[in-house]
Design a protein around this motif. Structure first.
Motif, PDB file in Angstrom:
ATOM      1  N   PRO A 162       7.204   7.464  41.995  1.00 47.49           N
ATOM      2  CA  PRO A 162       6.959   7.260  40.519  1.00 47.49           C
ATOM      3  C   PRO A 162       5.861   8.068  40.179  1.00 47.49           C
ATOM      4  CG  PRO A 162       7.422   5.213  41.627  1.00 47.49           C
ATOM      5  CD  PRO A 162       7.382   6.232  42.536  1.00 47.49           C
ATOM      6  N   ALA A 163       5.730   8.656  38.974  1.00 47.73           N
ATOM      7  CA  ALA A 163       4.714   9.528  38.321  1.00 47.73           C
ATOM      8  C   ALA A 163       3.619   8.528  38.132  1.00 47.73           C
ATOM      9  CB  ALA A 163       4.982  10.047  37.086  1.00 47.73           C
ATOM     10  N   GLY A 164       3.586   7.299  37.724  1.00 46.71           N
ATOM     11  CA  GLY A 164       2.271   6.431  37.535  1.00 46.71           C
ATOM     12  C   GLY A 164       2.007   6.422  36.097  1.00 46.71           C
ATOM     13  N   ALA A 165       1.121   5.795  35.549  1.00 45.25           N
ATOM     14  CA  ALA A 165       0.736   5.508  34.212  1.00 45.25           C
ATOM     15  C   ALA A 165      -0.106   6.835  34.115  1.00 45.25           C
ATOM     16  CB  ALA A 165       0.058   4.321  34.201  1.00 45.25           C
ATOM     17  N   PRO A 166      -0.132   7.234  32.937  1.00 47.11           N
ATOM     18  CA  PRO A 166      -1.040   8.521  32.529  1.00 47.11           C
ATOM     19  C   PRO A 166      -2.571   7.942  32.748  1.00 47.11           C
ATOM     20  CG  PRO A 166       0.426   8.072  30.596  1.00 47.11           C
ATOM     21  CD  PRO A 166       0.695   7.027  31.610  1.00 47.11           C
ATOM     22  N   ALA A 167      -3.215   7.002  32.709  1.00 49.77           N
ATOM     23  CA  ALA A 167      -4.389   6.684  33.133  1.00 49.77           C
ATOM     24  C   ALA A 167      -4.799   6.748  34.396  1.00 49.77           C
ATOM     25  CB  ALA A 167      -4.836   5.175  32.375  1.00 49.77           C
ATOM     26  N   LEU A 168      -3.663   6.445  35.239  1.00 50.71           N
ATOM     27  CA  LEU A 168      -3.864   6.682  36.428  1.00 50.71           C
ATOM     28  C   LEU A 168      -3.591   8.034  37.374  1.00 50.71           C
ATOM     29  CD1 LEU A 168      -2.203   3.461  37.532  1.00 50.71           C
ATOM     30  CD2 LEU A 168      -4.357   3.564  37.227  1.00 50.71           C
ATOM     31  N   ARG A 169      -3.091   8.809  36.714  1.00 47.18           N
ATOM     32  CA  ARG A 169      -2.665   9.986  37.082  1.00 47.18           C
ATOM     33  C   ARG A 169      -3.672  10.995  37.816  1.00 47.18           C
ATOM     34  NH1 ARG A 169       2.262  12.031  36.357  1.00 47.18           N
ATOM     35  NH2 ARG A 169       1.838  14.066  36.302  1.00 47.18           N
ATOM     36  N   ALA A 206      -0.225  14.824  45.532  1.00 48.60           N
ATOM     37  CA  ALA A 206      -1.202  15.326  44.495  1.00 48.60           C
ATOM     38  C   ALA A 206      -0.519  16.474  43.385  1.00 48.60           C
ATOM     39  CB  ALA A 206      -2.324  16.406  45.492  1.00 48.60           C
ATOM     40  N   SER A 207       0.493  17.032  43.878  1.00 46.89           N
ATOM     41  CA  SER A 207       1.022  18.158  43.051  1.00 46.89           C
ATOM     42  C   SER A 207       1.938  17.228  41.695  1.00 46.89           C
ATOM     43  CB  SER A 207       1.897  19.166  44.007  1.00 46.89           C
ATOM     44  OG  SER A 207       1.311  19.772  44.700  1.00 46.89           O
ATOM     45  N   LEU A 208       2.223  16.250  42.350  1.00 56.06           N
ATOM     46  CA  LEU A 208       3.153  15.538  41.434  1.00 56.06           C
ATOM     47  C   LEU A 208       2.326  14.888  40.471  1.00 56.06           C
ATOM     48  CD1 LEU A 208       5.669  13.571  43.904  1.00 56.06           C
ATOM     49  CD2 LEU A 208       6.149  15.245  42.112  1.00 56.06           C
ATOM     50  N   TYR A 209       1.208  14.431  40.837  1.00 57.39           N
ATOM     51  CA  TYR A 209       0.286  13.587  39.924  1.00 57.39           C
ATOM     52  C   TYR A 209      -0.852  14.736  38.983  1.00 57.39           C
ATOM     53  CZ  TYR A 209       1.204   9.519  42.220  1.00 57.39           C
ATOM     54  OH  TYR A 209       1.901   8.225  42.927  1.00 57.39           O
ATOM     55  N   GLU A 210      -0.761  16.062  39.533  1.00 57.84           N
ATOM     56  CA  GLU A 210      -1.428  17.254  39.018  1.00 57.84           C
ATOM     57  C   GLU A 210      -0.213  17.652  37.915  1.00 57.84           C
ATOM     58  OE1 GLU A 210      -3.987  20.105  37.876  1.00 57.84           O
ATOM     59  OE2 GLU A 210      -4.366  18.226  38.830  1.00 57.84           O
ATOM     60  N   GLY A 211       0.819  17.736  38.223  1.00 58.87           N
ATOM     61  CA  GLY A 211       1.828  18.440  37.152  1.00 58.87           C
ATOM     62  C   GLY A 211       2.046  19.822  37.696  1.00 58.87           C
ATOM     63  N   THR A 212       1.530  20.240  38.695  1.00 58.72           N
ATOM     64  CA  THR A 212       1.624  21.561  39.194  1.00 58.72           C
ATOM     65  C   THR A 212       1.092  21.815  40.738  1.00 58.72           C
ATOM     66  OG1 THR A 212       1.060  24.175  38.709  1.00 58.72           O
ATOM     67  CG2 THR A 212      -0.589  22.397  38.436  1.00 58.72           C
ATOM     68  N   GLY A 213       1.399  22.665  41.293  1.00 58.31           N
ATOM     69  CA  GLY A 213       1.354  22.899  42.568  1.00 58.31           C
ATOM     70  C   GLY A 213      -0.161  23.005  43.233  1.00 58.31           C
ATOM     71  N   VAL A 214      -0.435  22.098  44.170  1.00 54.94           N
ATOM     72  CA  VAL A 214      -1.829  21.709  44.756  1.00 54.94           C
ATOM     73  C   VAL A 214      -1.570  22.146  46.145  1.00 54.94           C
ATOM     74  CG1 VAL A 214      -3.851  20.590  45.116  1.00 54.94           C
ATOM     75  CG2 VAL A 214      -2.406  20.290  43.173  1.00 54.94           C
ATOM     76  N   GLY A 215      -2.563  23.240  46.852  1.00 56.92           N
ATOM     77  CA  GLY A 215      -2.658  23.511  48.229  1.00 56.92           C
ATOM     78  C   GLY A 215      -3.870  23.843  48.741  1.00 56.92           C
ATOM     79  N   PRO A 216      -4.146  24.402  49.832  1.00 55.13           N
ATOM     80  CA  PRO A 216      -5.466  24.566  50.572  1.00 55.13           C
ATOM     81  C   PRO A 216      -5.698  26.037  50.327  1.00 55.13           C
ATOM     82  CG  PRO A 216      -3.843  24.621  52.291  1.00 55.13           C
ATOM     83  CD  PRO A 216      -3.169  24.217  51.033  1.00 55.13           C
ATOM     84  N   GLY A 217      -7.076  26.161  50.025  1.00 54.48           N
ATOM     85  CA  GLY A 217      -7.548  27.653  49.971  1.00 54.48           C
ATOM     86  C   GLY A 217      -7.948  28.001  51.526  1.00 54.48           C
ATOM     87  N   PRO A 218      -8.921  29.123  51.767  1.00 50.88           N
ATOM     88  CA  PRO A 218      -8.880  29.355  53.098  1.00 50.88           C
ATOM     89  C   PRO A 218      -9.848  28.242  53.721  1.00 50.88           C
ATOM     90  CG  PRO A 218      -9.295  31.288  51.306  1.00 50.88           C
ATOM     91  CD  PRO A 218      -9.055  30.278  50.817  1.00 50.88           C
TER      92      PRO A 218
END
Length: 496
Positions: free
Chosen positions: A276-283, A342-354
């Protein structure tokens, strides 16, 4: 007493060690029948939470003008300022560049230190301003393969001014609130003058020696100091200041400090999950939590790679090496799951840098590896696995509960690997049993103190149903596990 939804089962660990499980439920354990405490953040093999509500800072240096506390240099008479000051809201920043009057911090290496490392500052000549320090990474309890009976000491190198440091680093003096020895630290700014309208804040790091990274504050920061984090660290992550929500489990150590990669916008580290996406206040809170967990799991891949090298260096049997390699693959998958959340709650892809690799700390003697494994696996990962079981039990969404239960089972295997290694080291490889007992005592005492602190914090009930374990509940999990599993298993292992 806070009710828990999971039961404590010693059978899997005792079976992994070849023991017959003859213990019942932990003392004081009950089934959950009432309302547990509030909630703030879940954990992984290296991760666990902070609690409480963070408050954004305005980033206005004028807000720091009311109460300024200079941080003084150590080993200097009369006391001298370091150039670093603490604001009334808790943030430490570098107001001006001052010389460290004692660039080579006096040695704290004890007289019974094990041979093979340094014994005094006179042994530290590879670089200027050498200081012989009792090992902080291994808790000062590791002996070298040369047969010493005392703690291990190692050389750390200091600085007088920023000119003594590599590019991208500044000089941090030793002192209360600064760190135990003078050293160069990573820096994106050198003083407040580099940050127009802001401060050159200096952050500590989980498990590190004092302040380790300087960077400008920003209007987007979520904390300005420990007062915003219920006493926990306000740290730098992904170019902004947030409350630390990662504890030391299996940290990847580079140049005496744990490191993680920065977060980056990318999709290739996302696993396939649906919750579940979660309430906006929690995202935002959920996004930050899972990003931090994902980066910690990503760093644990490197930590297990180091552990494989250590196992080979001490002549461990192939089953332990193979299981460590499997654990490294597990951590990759854990990172992918956490990045997906993290990506689901961000709304876009999240990954690691170097990932900064620098000079990773690779202990190659048996007792040093035992000391690290006791702290990181036998205690930290055992607790982390039980936290995740509790998180899975608290999660309302069945898919999320299954994910957390799956990771919890992996972490249980990782913890069992650590216990099995220590068992092998003590029974077959000749590791020092007395030193192992001291390592367990130190790790248990540290966990008890952390549980005491967590039990007094405030949580956030709304996050619990999203698989986030709050500090008071986490303290209850730790105490039950310490009393009913870790302490008796450690005693039996050391006495075997």
């Amino acid at each position: 007493m806070i009710p828990l939804r999971t039961r404590l089962d010693l059978a899997p660990l005792f079976a992994a060690l070849g023991w017959i499980a003859a213990c019942g439920p932990a003392k004081g354990e009950t089934e959950a029948t009432g309302e547990p405490a509030t909630s703030t953040t879940a954990t992984t093999s290296t991760g666990a939470p902070t609690s409480g509500t963070t408050a954004p800072t305005t980033g206005d240096p004028a807000a720091c003008a009311g109460e300024l506390t200079p941080l003084l240099q150590a080993d200097v008479e009369p006391p001298a300022p370091s150039g670093y000051v603490r604001c009334d809201d808790g943030i430490v920043h570098r107001a001006e560049k001052l010389e460290c009057l004692v660039p080579a911090t006096p040695s704290n290496c004890p007289a019974d230190a094990a041979p093979g490392g340094c014994l005094s500052n006179d042994d530290c000549t590879e670089l200027p301003f050498g200081s012989c320090r009792e090992s902080i990474i291994l808790g000062g309890l590791a002996a070298t393969e040369t047969g010493g009976t005392g703690p291990t000491c190692e050389c750390e190198y200091g600085c007088r001014t920023d000119a003594d440091c590599p590019e991208g680093q500044i000089c941090r003096c030793a002192g209360d609130g600064l760190g135990t020895y003078t050293r160069c630290i990573a820096a994106d700014c050198t003083a407040d003058a580099d940050c127009p309208g802001e401060l050159c804040g200096v952050a500590g790091g989980a498990c590190s020696d004092g302040l380790v990274h300087a960077a400008c504050t920003t209007p987007q920061d979520e904390c300005a100091g420990p007062s915003d984090c219920n006493g926990n660290l306000c740290i730098l992550q992904d170019a902004k200041w947030i409350c630390n929500n990662v504890d030391c489990g299996r940290p990847f150590i580079v140049d005496a400090a744990p490191v993680t990669a920065p977060a980056a916008a990318r999709d290739d580290w996302r696993g396939l999950v649906a919750v579940p996406a979660g309430a906006p206040a929690l995202r935002a809170r959920l996004r930050e939590h899972w990003t931090a967990i994902a980066l910690a799991e990503h760093a644990s891949v490197a930590s297990f790679a180091v552990f494989v090298l250590q196992l080979l260096a001490v002549g461990a049997p192939p089953t332990l090496v193979s299981d460590a390699q499997r654990a490294m693959a597990d951590e990759i998958e854990h990172a992918r799951i956490a990045f997906a959340l993290a990506s689901l709650y961000e709304g876009t892809g999240v990954g690691p840098g170097p990932l900064p690799v620098g000079r990773p700390r690779v202990a190659a003697d048996l007792d040093a590896v035992v000391a690290a494994v006791i702290a990181e696996a036998c205690v930290a990962e055992t607790l982390a696995g039980l936290e995740l079981r509790e998180a899975a039990a608290q999660a309302e969404d069945p898919a999320l509960a299954r994910l957390l239960a799956r990771i919890a089972a992996d972490e249980q295997r990782h913890a069992e690997l650590g216990w099995r290694f220590v068992q092998w080291a003590l029974s077959e490889a000749g590791a020092d049993r007395g030193r192992a007992e001291a390592c367990f005592a130190a790790a248990l005492a540290g966990a008890e103190a952390a549980a005491e602190d967590m039990s007094s914090r405030t949580g956030e009930p709304a996050l619990r149903s999203h698989g986030v374990v709050d500090a008071p509940l986490r303290a209850a999990v730790w105490r039950r596990a310490l009393d009913g599993l870790v302490r008796p298993a450690a005693a039996r292992l050391c006495a075997a």
